[in-house]
Structures are given as C-alpha cells and as structure tokens.
Motif scaffolding. Structure first.
Motif, PDB file in Angstrom:
ATOM      1  N   GLY A 122       0.784  -1.222   0.000  1.00 46.37           N
ATOM      2  CA  GLY A 122       0.000   0.000   0.000  1.00 46.37           C
ATOM      3  C   GLY A 122       0.816   1.272   0.000  1.00 46.37           C
ATOM      4  O   GLY A 122       0.272   2.350   0.245  1.00 46.37           O
ATOM      5  N   ARG A 123       2.132   1.184  -0.274  1.00 41.25           N
ATOM      6  CA  ARG A 123       3.013   2.354  -0.260  1.00 41.25           C
ATOM      7  C   ARG A 123       3.726   2.478  -1.607  1.00 41.25           C
ATOM      8  O   ARG A 123       4.089   1.486  -2.230  1.00 41.25           O
ATOM      9  CB  ARG A 123       4.059   2.243   0.851  1.00 41.25           C
ATOM     10  CG  ARG A 123       3.511   1.932   2.230  1.00 41.25           C
ATOM     11  CD  ARG A 123       2.804   3.114   2.839  1.00 41.25           C
ATOM     12  NE  ARG A 123       3.720   4.236   3.070  1.00 41.25           N
ATOM     13  CZ  ARG A 123       3.315   5.385   3.605  1.00 41.25           C
ATOM     14  NH1 ARG A 123       2.037   5.570   3.910  1.00 41.25           N
ATOM     15  NH2 ARG A 123       4.187   6.361   3.807  1.00 41.25           N
ATOM     16  N   TYR A 124       3.916   3.711  -2.050  1.00 35.03           N
ATOM     17  CA  TYR A 124       4.679   3.996  -3.264  1.00 35.03           C
ATOM     18  C   TYR A 124       6.104   4.372  -2.850  1.00 35.03           C
ATOM     19  O   TYR A 124       6.305   5.329  -2.091  1.00 35.03           O
ATOM     20  CB  TYR A 124       4.036   5.132  -4.060  1.00 35.03           C
ATOM     21  CG  TYR A 124       2.688   4.758  -4.624  1.00 35.03           C
ATOM     22  CD1 TYR A 124       2.573   4.170  -5.881  1.00 35.03           C
ATOM     23  CD2 TYR A 124       1.525   4.975  -3.891  1.00 35.03           C
ATOM     24  CE1 TYR A 124       1.337   3.809  -6.391  1.00 35.03           C
ATOM     25  CE2 TYR A 124       0.279   4.625  -4.395  1.00 35.03           C
ATOM     26  CZ  TYR A 124       0.188   4.038  -5.654  1.00 35.03           C
ATOM     27  OH  TYR A 124      -1.032   3.687  -6.159  1.00 35.03           O
ATOM     28  N   GLN A 125       7.083   3.625  -3.350  1.00 37.18           N
ATOM     29  CA  GLN A 125       8.471   3.793  -2.919  1.00 37.18           C
ATOM     30  C   GLN A 125       9.378   3.972  -4.131  1.00 37.18           C
ATOM     31  O   GLN A 125       9.195   3.326  -5.167  1.00 37.18           O
ATOM     32  CB  GLN A 125       8.931   2.582  -2.097  1.00 37.18           C
ATOM     33  CG  GLN A 125       8.110   2.362  -0.844  1.00 37.18           C
ATOM     34  CD  GLN A 125       8.457   1.076  -0.123  1.00 37.18           C
ATOM     35  OE1 GLN A 125       9.094   0.190  -0.693  1.00 37.18           O
ATOM     36  NE2 GLN A 125       8.074   0.959   1.134  1.00 37.18           N
ATOM     37  N   GLN A 126      10.376   4.855  -3.970  1.00 37.04           N
ATOM     38  CA  GLN A 126      11.344   5.125  -5.027  1.00 37.04           C
ATOM     39  C   GLN A 126      12.639   5.613  -4.387  1.00 37.04           C
ATOM     40  O   GLN A 126      12.616   6.193  -3.293  1.00 37.04           O
ATOM     41  CB  GLN A 126      10.799   6.185  -6.001  1.00 37.04           C
ATOM     42  CG  GLN A 126      11.710   6.473  -7.181  1.00 37.04           C
ATOM     43  CD  GLN A 126      11.182   7.604  -8.055  1.00 37.04           C
ATOM     44  OE1 GLN A 126      10.075   8.093  -7.864  1.00 37.04           O
ATOM     45  NE2 GLN A 126      11.994   8.037  -9.000  1.00 37.04           N
ATOM     46  N   GLN A 127      13.769   5.384  -5.054  1.00 31.59           N
ATOM     47  CA  GLN A 127      15.063   5.805  -4.508  1.00 31.59           C
ATOM     48  C   GLN A 127      15.998   6.199  -5.652  1.00 31.59           C
ATOM     49  O   GLN A 127      16.055   5.530  -6.676  1.00 31.59           O
ATOM     50  CB  GLN A 127      15.696   4.671  -3.701  1.00 31.59           C
ATOM     51  CG  GLN A 127      17.083   4.981  -3.158  1.00 31.59           C
ATOM     52  CD  GLN A 127      17.658   3.831  -2.357  1.00 31.59           C
ATOM     53  OE1 GLN A 127      17.050   3.343  -1.425  1.00 31.59           O
ATOM     54  NE2 GLN A 127      18.830   3.373  -2.728  1.00 31.59           N
ATOM     55  N   GLN A 128      16.708   7.314  -5.453  1.00 27.27           N
ATOM     56  CA  GLN A 128      17.735   7.761  -6.388  1.00 27.27           C
ATOM     57  C   GLN A 128      18.954   8.198  -5.589  1.00 27.27           C
ATOM     58  O   GLN A 128      18.813   8.795  -4.529  1.00 27.27           O
ATOM     59  CB  GLN A 128      17.235   8.923  -7.254  1.00 27.27           C
ATOM     60  CG  GLN A 128      16.140   8.535  -8.235  1.00 27.27           C
ATOM     61  CD  GLN A 128      15.660   9.711  -9.062  1.00 27.27           C
ATOM     62  OE1 GLN A 128      16.075  10.845  -8.838  1.00 27.27           O
ATOM     63  NE2 GLN A 128      14.785   9.439 -10.008  1.00 27.27           N
ATOM     64  N   SER A 129      20.160   7.901  -6.116  1.00 26.17           N
ATOM     65  CA  SER A 129      21.393   8.235  -5.401  1.00 26.17           C
ATOM     66  C   SER A 129      22.428   8.763  -6.387  1.00 26.17           C
ATOM     67  O   SER A 129      22.611   8.182  -7.463  1.00 26.17           O
ATOM     68  CB  SER A 129      21.965   7.005  -4.677  1.00 26.17           C
ATOM     69  OG  SER A 129      21.058   6.519  -3.711  1.00 26.17           O
ATOM     70  N   LEU A 130      23.081   9.859  -6.001  1.00 29.77           N
ATOM     71  CA  LEU A 130      24.259  10.342  -6.718  1.00 29.77           C
ATOM     72  C   LEU A 130      25.484   9.787  -5.994  1.00 29.77           C
ATOM     73  O   LEU A 130      25.713  10.103  -4.827  1.00 29.77           O
ATOM     74  CB  LEU A 130      24.295  11.873  -6.738  1.00 29.77           C
ATOM     75  CG  LEU A 130      25.594  12.486  -7.280  1.00 29.77           C
ATOM     76  CD1 LEU A 130      25.797  12.112  -8.739  1.00 29.77           C
ATOM     77  CD2 LEU A 130      25.600  13.992  -7.116  1.00 29.77           C
ATOM     78  N   VAL A 131      26.265   8.944  -6.680  1.00 35.91           N
ATOM     79  CA  VAL A 131      27.453   8.326  -6.099  1.00 35.91           C
ATOM     80  C   VAL A 131      28.664   9.197  -6.462  1.00 35.91           C
ATOM     81  O   VAL A 131      28.881   9.520  -7.628  1.00 35.91           O
ATOM     82  CB  VAL A 131      27.648   6.891  -6.630  1.00 35.91           C
ATOM     83  CG1 VAL A 131      28.847   6.230  -5.963  1.00 35.91           C
ATOM     84  CG2 VAL A 131      26.379   6.060  -6.387  1.00 35.91           C
ATOM     85  N   PHE A 132      29.433   9.596  -5.440  1.00 39.00           N
ATOM     86  CA  PHE A 132      30.544  10.509  -5.683  1.00 39.00           C
ATOM     87  C   PHE A 132      31.683  10.229  -4.709  1.00 39.00           C
ATOM     88  O   PHE A 132      31.549   9.436  -3.773  1.00 39.00           O
ATOM     89  CB  PHE A 132      30.079  11.967  -5.539  1.00 39.00           C
ATOM     90  CG  PHE A 132      29.681  12.347  -4.132  1.00 39.00           C
ATOM     91  CD1 PHE A 132      30.597  12.902  -3.249  1.00 39.00           C
ATOM     92  CD2 PHE A 132      28.387  12.129  -3.683  1.00 39.00           C
ATOM     93  CE1 PHE A 132      30.239  13.238  -1.958  1.00 39.00           C
ATOM     94  CE2 PHE A 132      28.020  12.463  -2.386  1.00 39.00           C
ATOM     95  CZ  PHE A 132      28.944  13.027  -1.522  1.00 39.00           C
TER      96      PHE A 132
END
Length: 253
Positions: free
Chosen positions: A80-90
C-alpha cells in the motif's frame, strides 16, 4: 548538473513549492554520514508515501566532489506504499566539510509537477591518517617447518580417487540437466500489446498481472504505452476497461 532521472509523466507544470521534500514523503541524506577523501559516498533521496507520485533529483556540480554515477531504484508499489530511490554516487576530493547546496527535487503526482528545494547538506570529511614513522623494523615471519616430499606411489592413489570422483560427479550432473530439460515446461511468453487490450476488456487481468508484465523483459511495448500502463497500475483504482480504451487510442494514433 548531475541528475537522477525517473520516468516522467505528462502533467501540467505548476509553480515552485516552498514545501520541504519531507512534505512529499521524501528524505535526502548522505550514506554513510561521514567519509574520508576518495571514499565512495551516496547522496540518497528516498520516497515513501501512500499516494502515487515519483520524483527526479537534481544536484549542481561541485568542485570539491567527483561524481561517479547515478543509481536508481524505480517506482514500486509495496504494502500500500509507493516507494522510489535515487542516489548520486561521488567521491570527496579533500578533507574538511563538503557542502551541498542548490539541489532540487521535481515531484510529479496527481496534483501536477512541483519543484522543491533540498535544504543545504554538510558532510564531514576526515583527513588522511598520519603515516607511521617508527624506525623499528617489522620482525620477519617465523620460518615454516620443512616437510618431507611424499613418494610418487603415495600421491598416485589419492589422485586416482579424486579423478574417479570428478568423472562420476560430471556424469550425474549431466544426466540431471538432461532430465530437467526434458521435463521442464515451455516458458510462458507475455501477450503482445494488441492482445493485451482484449484481455483487459475481458476482465481477467488484475493489477498484479499488469505489474508483472511491466517487469517482464519479454513484454515489448512503446514508451507511450508503457507510461499509460504504469499510471493505471500505480493509481489508487486500477480501471482495466479504461486502460484498454487508452491503449486502443494509442494504437490508432
């Protein structure tokens, strides 16, 4: 500018919002929360909300960091949850404090597109460790005991036994693979996009079926059709009849 790109939807743009990312169920943080020069660090943005939405993270260039890549976990619907992830690797280039300012997040939801500003973030960069300048030499390792070589007759027996076992294992493994191939069922191929319309109208396709099709690499549709299906799957109410009509409209264009 380094950008983590999400799948965008066709919506009407709205003016920038004064709200923080937390108001949209989005948190931004460093992983790990401290590092040294040259260490790999992530500037991670994570979304967790009960209504449909997705986002894009934008990070301006910074002379004190070396950008490596952008990693992304696409939008998912779980429990029942909308999940997303983005990462800038540096990698940070020097010790001290690394300050990230001016980063923004474009949020797309049922209310349209809104841009929010990420508060300034500071990462503590530890200095390089001091070099050990001690003059005491490191002791040499203890010599290993000398082992008497085994005669050829003693080595021949275990080598023969090992060879026989290896051949037996190979033959059993090959027979098992052949039996598995003979008894395995043919892989079910996903329906083509034109047959999907008929399935949707028949009422035999559920939200879970559509979500499995989207994750199936053999299911080939145009980018526009995939976007229509994604919005229907992640909507609060998945109307399969309406989705079938939208797909038919795309085919006639």
């Amino acid at each position: 500018m380094f950008v983590a790109v999400a799948n965008s939807a066709e919506v009407t743009s709205t003016a920038g919002s004064e709200l923080s990312p937390n108001a949209f169920g989005i948190t931004v943080r460093f992983v790990p929360d401290h590092a040294g020069p040259g260490d790999v660090v992530q500037l991670r943005a994570e979304m967790d909300r009960d209504t449909w939405g997705q986002f894009e993270l934008h990070v301006p260039a910074n002379p004190d960091m070396h950008a490596i890549t952008v990693e992304e976990l696409p939008l998912q619907y779980k429990n029942g949850r909308y999940q997303q992830q983005q990462s800038l690797v540096f990698q940070p280039k020097r010790s001290g404090s690394l300050r990230i300012s001016g980063a923004t997040i474009d949020v797309v939801s049922s209310r349209g597109r809104q841009t929010v500003t990420v508060p300034d973030l500071t990462l503590a960069i530890k200095p390089f460790e001091s070099t050990d300048t001690a003059t005491t030499p490191v002791p040499l390792p203890s010599p290993e005991p000398v082992r008497s070589p085994q005669s050829p007759s003693r080595l021949a027996v275990p080598l023969c036994i090992g060879l026989v076992l290896a051949i037996a294992i190979f033959l059993v493994s090959r027979n098992y693979r052949n039996q598995t191939r003979a008894t395995s069922q043919p892989t079910t191929q996903p329906p083509p996009s034109d047959d999907l319309v008929d399935l949707l109208k028949s009422g035999q396709t559920s939200r879970q079926d559509l979500e499995q099709l989207l994750n199936d690499p053999n299911f080939v549709v145009s980018a526009t059709e995939r976007e229509v299906i994604e919005r229907a799957v992640y909507a609060e109410n998945c109307d399969t009849t309406q989705l079938a009509n939208l797909l038919q409209q795309q085919e006639t264009r």
